[in-house]
Scaffold this motif. Structure first.
Motif, short mmCIF file in Angstrom:
data_model
loop_
_atom_site.label_atom_id
_atom_site.label_comp_id
_atom_site.label_asym_id
_atom_site.label_seq_id
_atom_site.Cartn_x
_atom_site.Cartn_y
_atom_site.Cartn_z
N ALA A 1 0.82 -1.22 0.00
CA ALA A 1 0.00 0.00 0.00
C ALA A 1 0.85 1.26 0.00
CB ALA A 1 -0.93 0.00 1.21
N ALA A 2 2.11 1.15 0.39
CA ALA A 2 3.00 2.31 0.41
C ALA A 2 3.69 2.53 -0.93
CB ALA A 2 4.06 2.14 1.51
N GLU A 3 3.46 1.64 -1.90
CA GLU A 3 4.08 1.77 -3.21
C GLU A 3 3.25 2.71 -4.10
OE1 GLU A 3 6.79 0.86 -4.55
OE2 GLU A 3 7.62 -0.75 -3.31
N ARG A 4 3.83 3.09 -5.24
CA ARG A 4 3.10 3.95 -6.17
C ARG A 4 2.00 3.14 -6.87
NH1 ARG A 4 8.36 4.04 -9.95
NH2 ARG A 4 7.75 2.39 -11.42
N ASP A 5 1.16 3.84 -7.62
CA ASP A 5 -0.06 3.24 -8.15
C ASP A 5 0.17 2.05 -9.07
OD1 ASP A 5 1.13 4.82 -10.05
OD2 ASP A 5 -0.73 5.74 -10.77
#
Length: 254
Positions: free
Chosen positions: A166-170
């Motif tokens: 969830a902390a990664e980019r889209d």
């Protein structure tokens, strides 16, 4: 369709798929090279397994559950033990790649990755015990234990790894969710087929169960592997274009 024809055909598909991924995958960065190697070697390992089964070296004859219960010698069933050796190597590699995809840039939660792999190993070992068992109560006890371990794999994929992702980019979030969904759905088919195959309830024929497993294997190892490699290439393209600090090119050319 004869089971042996299916085994030989799958051997060729796996070998061709693995070589295709290895030759088309890029290695511009160390993570990209690792991703290509992981997904390229998985079908090649599977090809060796299918070759062993096609030549009769990766299988043995065992009594059916009914025959074992009454002490009879016949009828027998074919136990494809080579597939479990295959899965012992290939499924951890797929889970490693999936975990690295989930945490591409953020700090790695190694416990989540190792936990998934250990649960997977337990699932395969106990599934082997299920297939090798000759008496009904031991067989289905091992099947239940294997399914519980399978839930552990699902937990690692959809809880701690998803949380870290969830902390990664889209685009990384999308790729992980898609890859995790594909593996979760495809892998769900294995216990179903094994349960109704001659190793289990003996509802479907040997050829039908071999074909079902082969289809799932091709999807999970070749089709999924290629899709995952392509997605990693696109993510690396963006990393390099944006000069992401966590990505160090090995060379500029693909």
């Amino acid at each position: 369709m004869n089971s042996n024809y299916i085994l030989w055909a799958t051997t060729i598909i796996m070998l061709a798929g693995g070589l295709f991924i290895l030759t088309t995958g890029k290695r511009r960065t160390s993570p990209e090279g690792l991703h290509t190697a992981l997904h390229g070697i998985v079908p090649i390992i599977a090809a060796c397994s299918y070759l062993a089964m096609a030549t009769g070296q990766g299988l043995i004859l065992l009594p059916t559950t009914e025959a074992a219960a009454v002490g009879a010698v016949t009828p027998t069933r074919i136990f494809y033990y080579a597939r479990y050796i295959d899965w012992t190597f290939t499924t951890p590699l797929l889970l490693l790649s999936l975990g690295l995809t989930a945490m591409r840039h953020v700090p790695k939660r190694h416990g989540a990755i190792v936990g998934a792999i250990l649960a997977d190993a337990m699932m395969i070992v106990t599934a082997f015990a299920f297939g090798a068992s000759e008496l009904g109560w031991t067989k289905w006890t091992w099947f239940i234990v294997s399914c519980v371990a399978f839930l552990g794999v699902y937990y690692a994929i959809w809880m701690p790894q998803l949380e870290a992702n969830a902390a990664e980019r889209d685009d990384i979030q999308y790729t992980y969710r898609r890859n995790a969904s594909i593996l979760s759905v495809v892998w769900l088919g294995y216990p179903v087929i094994l349960a109704v195959a001659p190793d289990g309830l003996n509802i479907v024929s040997d050829a039908a169960s071999v074909l079902g497993i082969a289809i799932l294997d091709v999807i999970a190892k070749v089709v999924y592997g290629y899709m995952s490699t392509v997605s990693d290439t696109k993510a690396t393209d963006r990393d390099l274009a944006e000069d992401h600090p966590s990505v160090v090119p090995v060379r500029r050319a693909a």
